[in-house]
Design an enzyme around this catalytic site. Structure first.
Site, mmCIF file in Angstrom:
data_model
loop_
_atom_site.group_PDB
_atom_site.id
_atom_site.type_symbol
_atom_site.label_atom_id
_atom_site.label_comp_id
_atom_site.label_asym_id
_atom_site.label_seq_id
_atom_site.Cartn_x
_atom_site.Cartn_y
_atom_site.Cartn_z
ATOM 1 N N LYS A 1 -1.627 -2.561 -59.968
ATOM 2 C CA LYS A 1 -0.955 -3.055 -58.765
ATOM 3 C C LYS A 1 -1.858 -2.812 -57.566
ATOM 4 O O LYS A 1 -2.056 -1.678 -57.138
ATOM 5 C CB LYS A 1 0.388 -2.376 -58.522
ATOM 6 C CG LYS A 1 1.200 -3.195 -57.508
ATOM 7 C CD LYS A 1 2.212 -2.435 -56.701
ATOM 8 C CE LYS A 1 1.638 -1.682 -55.550
ATOM 9 N NZ LYS A 1 1.091 -2.531 -54.461
ATOM 10 N N GLU B 1 -4.722 10.985 -56.739
ATOM 11 C CA GLU B 1 -5.843 11.235 -55.830
ATOM 12 C C GLU B 1 -5.319 10.930 -54.432
ATOM 13 O O GLU B 1 -5.101 9.775 -54.097
ATOM 14 C CB GLU B 1 -7.026 10.347 -56.229
ATOM 15 C CG GLU B 1 -8.346 10.888 -55.753
ATOM 16 C CD GLU B 1 -8.660 10.430 -54.367
ATOM 17 O OE1 GLU B 1 -8.231 11.131 -53.403
ATOM 18 O OE2 GLU B 1 -9.319 9.403 -54.225
ATOM 19 N N CYS C 1 -10.784 8.893 -48.308
ATOM 20 C CA CYS C 1 -10.086 10.125 -48.678
ATOM 21 C C CYS C 1 -10.981 11.346 -48.489
ATOM 22 O O CYS C 1 -10.484 12.442 -48.312
ATOM 23 C CB CYS C 1 -9.615 10.035 -50.116
ATOM 24 S SG CYS C 1 -10.893 9.470 -51.230
ATOM 25 N N GLU D 1 -4.038 13.971 -42.202
ATOM 26 C CA GLU D 1 -5.063 12.975 -42.500
ATOM 27 C C GLU D 1 -4.909 11.801 -41.531
ATOM 28 O O GLU D 1 -3.870 11.145 -41.510
ATOM 29 C CB GLU D 1 -4.907 12.492 -43.950
ATOM 30 C CG GLU D 1 -6.021 11.571 -44.385
ATOM 31 C CD GLU D 1 -5.961 11.238 -45.874
ATOM 32 O OE1 GLU D 1 -4.876 10.904 -46.369
ATOM 33 O OE2 GLU D 1 -7.019 11.317 -46.532
HETATM 34 P P1 NAD Z 1 0.407 4.434 -49.730
HETATM 35 O O1 NAD Z 1 0.103 5.658 -50.486
HETATM 36 O O2 NAD Z 1 1.820 4.229 -49.359
HETATM 37 O O3 NAD Z 1 -0.093 3.152 -50.574
HETATM 38 C C1 NAD Z 1 -1.071 3.197 -51.601
HETATM 39 C C2 NAD Z 1 -0.602 2.369 -52.787
HETATM 40 O O4 NAD Z 1 0.660 2.846 -53.227
HETATM 41 C C3 NAD Z 1 -0.387 0.897 -52.483
HETATM 42 O O5 NAD Z 1 -0.736 0.129 -53.622
HETATM 43 C C4 NAD Z 1 1.094 0.812 -52.246
HETATM 44 O O6 NAD Z 1 1.606 -0.469 -52.488
HETATM 45 C C5 NAD Z 1 1.614 1.797 -53.254
HETATM 46 N N1 NAD Z 1 2.944 2.367 -52.938
HETATM 47 C C6 NAD Z 1 3.496 2.556 -51.713
HETATM 48 N N2 NAD Z 1 4.714 3.101 -51.838
HETATM 49 C C7 NAD Z 1 4.959 3.262 -53.159
HETATM 50 C C8 NAD Z 1 6.036 3.798 -53.917
HETATM 51 N N3 NAD Z 1 7.139 4.262 -53.330
HETATM 52 N N4 NAD Z 1 5.926 3.842 -55.265
HETATM 53 C C9 NAD Z 1 4.805 3.401 -55.878
HETATM 54 N N5 NAD Z 1 3.764 2.878 -55.207
HETATM 55 C C10 NAD Z 1 3.819 2.807 -53.869
HETATM 56 O O7 NAD Z 1 -0.533 4.410 -48.465
HETATM 57 P P2 NAD Z 1 -0.399 3.522 -47.119
HETATM 58 O O8 NAD Z 1 1.015 3.477 -46.658
HETATM 59 O O9 NAD Z 1 -1.092 2.244 -47.341
HETATM 60 O O10 NAD Z 1 -1.291 4.407 -46.140
HETATM 61 C C11 NAD Z 1 -0.743 5.579 -45.548
HETATM 62 C C12 NAD Z 1 -1.732 6.714 -45.576
HETATM 63 O O11 NAD Z 1 -2.101 7.020 -46.921
HETATM 64 C C13 NAD Z 1 -3.082 6.467 -44.930
HETATM 65 O O12 NAD Z 1 -3.048 6.587 -43.560
HETATM 66 C C14 NAD Z 1 -3.921 7.532 -45.580
HETATM 67 O O13 NAD Z 1 -3.737 8.755 -44.950
HETATM 68 C C15 NAD Z 1 -3.378 7.597 -46.975
HETATM 69 N N6 NAD Z 1 -4.229 6.845 -47.941
HETATM 70 C C16 NAD Z 1 -5.077 7.548 -48.729
HETATM 71 C C17 NAD Z 1 -5.902 6.877 -49.606
HETATM 72 C C18 NAD Z 1 -6.863 7.622 -50.481
HETATM 73 O O14 NAD Z 1 -7.932 7.112 -50.798
HETATM 74 N N7 NAD Z 1 -6.526 8.800 -50.947
HETATM 75 C C19 NAD Z 1 -5.871 5.485 -49.687
HETATM 76 C C20 NAD Z 1 -4.950 4.783 -48.884
HETATM 77 C C21 NAD Z 1 -4.144 5.493 -48.023
#
Ligand code: NAD
Ligand code: MN
Length: 503
Positions: A197, A272, A306, A407
């Site tokens: 996904k 991660e 990250c 973060e």
């Molecule tokens: P998120 O964690 O919500 O999204 C990452 C992935 O998870 C996306 O594919 C999203 O569709 C999916 N997702 C979201 N909610 C979900 C749920 N309830 N169940 C299963 N999957 C779900 O991140 P975001 O909202 O896009 O970004 C918010 C913050 O997350 C950023 O500001 C950053 O701090 C952090 N982030 C970290 C990384 C990393 O590399 N570790 C990457 C993206 C974002």
């Protein structure tokens, strides 16, 4: 009427392809018929409408992945050599499509295309080739057992390594193709099947990846992907009773919600989850190397990384010089559209995220920090509509300030002076995260002492974010569970079966 070309004919066709998702070897729309828009972060324009996958689509994809694992299926009976060759062929195809994938991920994520060309895509190829070598080397053990010698019986005992089953890979938007491949490659190497996904912000390159899996000859149903919102499609995967494992990269709150959802069928979870990585510079370090490393740590991928080195600890004697030189460098970084020649930093991923990052800069100054350079959205017509934030250097943040603990995930670094090794260790470890860390010093004993004492999944000495397809990558504390890109990753995709034969 001739259709207008928006990017190039190839890129336009790829974007059009992303109006469907890939389930059981077929390109399909969402069962609901609904879509959601994908934005170009450089100008805020809608570039695509992709399927808003929901539970029904997730069910279909999981069923396809399950069927592909059935006893006697093509995937199940494939030899390790054959599986390795398919992964290698996929690597060749990703490599052959480097320019295309670089452009797509750059358009979708905003990142400079050069970062894609020189890091994301070549590293994706390396990861595939690294794992292509593994299927032939996954073995169980024969175990000499003592039980129950008193009865005089003899036993032959051994273990089998079996695929964990259907893997759901939930991928973030900061390195779209690479993060997908970091999860896909070990899944294929271990004989699992996959439902990917992509993040809702960056779904497009996954359409090309799916096409390439077909071209590589990977059997139908082994690789599927569902686009959709995280709280809908992502949550449906995390909750699914027939998914055996979720591998996730993203935020801490989402990671925790996946852990909770996993309790339903006790599926395996790898996480991660980002960090607040300390970048620690002693006054005996090579400052030219430090400057290059600190700038990359703070500003590569717009800081949407990250392992961003967002806490820069500088020994007192070099504090002023490093802050001045880093700030001068930050002010000189050329912001622009990722695909435009000369762009050194692109826009952030979304308008919400841009506002979140600017909000953190405001919180930082309200809590007493000062902006040395940056701190705002850049002005000028070329930035209109885009989600740009200036590279920002802050000083005088209090150790308890929110910007030292949360973060930010943007091009924002806080520089903090320190005097002693003990003091900086305490500051560095005063975090709920534990992903990356760097130490810059010419004192080899100190380097090793620090590497041992820092609480994190990786420590770089006199370098930053050195990455290799064979190096364990992952975090301690709330940075997550498990390691990617290494031998032990395989264990996270395998079950061990013990077989005991009475002779
Ligand atoms: P998120 O964690 O919500 O999204 C990452 C992935 O998870 C996306 O594919 C999203 O569709 C999916 N997702 C979201 N909610 C979900 C749920 N309830 N169940 C299963 N999957 C779900 O991140 P975001 O909202 O896009 O970004 C918010 C913050 O997350 C950023 O500001 C950053 O701090 C952090 N982030 C970290 C990384 C990393 O590399 N570790 C990457 C993206 C974002
Ligand atoms: Mn989210």
């Amino acid at each position: 009427m001739t259709a207008t070309v928006r990017f190039t004919p190839q890129i336009d066709a790829d974007i059009a392809r992303a109006s469907t998702m890939f389930i059981n070897g077929e390109w399909v729309t969402a069962a609901s018929g609904e879509t959601f828009p994908v934005f170009d972060p450089a100008d805020g324009q809608v570039i695509a409408h992709v399927p808003a996958g929901g539970p029904a689509d997730v069910d279909r994809a999981v069923a396809a992945a399950r069927a592909a694992l059935a006893p006697g299926s093509r995937w199940r009976v494939m030899t390790p050599q054959e599986r390795g060759r398919l992964i290698w062929r996929l690597a060749d195809l990703v490599e052959a499509n480097l320019e295309r994938l670089s452009a797509l991920d750059s358009i979708d994520s905003g990142k400079p295309a050069d970062e894609m060309r020189y890091f994301d895509i070549p590293f994706s190829v390396d990861v595939l080739r690294y794992y292509a070598g593994w299927p032939t080397k996954i073995t169980g053990d024969t175990i000499p057992i003592s039980y129950p010698a008193s009865h005089g019986k003899r036993f032959h005992a051994y273990t089998l390594k079996e695929p964990v089953g259907v893997v759901a890979a939930i991928v973030p938007w900061n390195l779209p193709l690479l993060m997908a491949i970091k999860k896909l490659a070990p899944a294929l190497a271990t004989g699992c099947t996959v439902v990917l996904k992509p993040a809702e912000q960056t779904p497009i390159s996954m359409a090309v990846l799916a096409e390439l899996t077909v071209e590589a000859g990977i059997p139908v149903g082994v690789v599927n992907y569902v686009t959709g919102l995280g709280e809908v499609a992502g949550a449906a995967l995390a909750n699914h009773a027939d998914v055996d494992k979720v591998t996730f990269t993203g935020s801490v709150p989402t990671g925790k919600s996946i852990v909770q959802a996993s309790a339903g069928n006790l599926k395996r979870v790898s996480l991660e989850l980002g960090g607040k990585s300390p970048n620690i510079v002693f006054d005996d370090a090579d400052l030219d190397a430090v400057l290059e490393g600190a700038a990359a740590a703070a500003f590569a991928t717009q800081g949407e990384s990250c392992i961003a080195g967002s806490r820069l600890y500088l020994q007192r004697g070099i504090f002023d010089e490093v802050v001045r030189r880093l700030s001068e460098h930050a002010a000189s970084i050329k912001l622009g559209r990722g695909t435009a020649p000369g762009t050194q930093m692109g826009p952030l991923i979304s308008v919400e995220h841009r506002d979140r990052v600017l909000g953190y800069i405001k919180i930082g100054t309200e809590e007493g920090a000062q902006v040395v350079t940056g701190g705002q959205a850049p002005a000028g017509p070329e930035y209109d509509g885009g989600y740009f934030v200036q590279p920002t250097v802050l000083v005088n943040a209090h150790p308890q300030a929110r910007i030292m603990h949360e973060e930010i995930f943007g091009p924002v670094v806080a520089a903090v002076p320190f005097d002693t090794e003990e003091e900086v260790l305490e500051l560095a470890n005063n975090t709920r995260f534990g992903l990356g860390a760097a130490v810059w010093t010419r004192d080899i004993s100190r380097a090793h002492r620090m590497a041992a004492a820092i609480e994190s999944g990786q420590v770089w000495v006199n370098c930053y974010q050195a990455a290799d397809s064979a190096l364990p990558f992952g975090g301690t504390k709330e940075s997550g569970w498990g390691r990617e890109t290494c031998r032990e990753t395989l264990e996270e995709y395998l079950e061990t079966k013990t077989v005991v034969v009475a002779l």
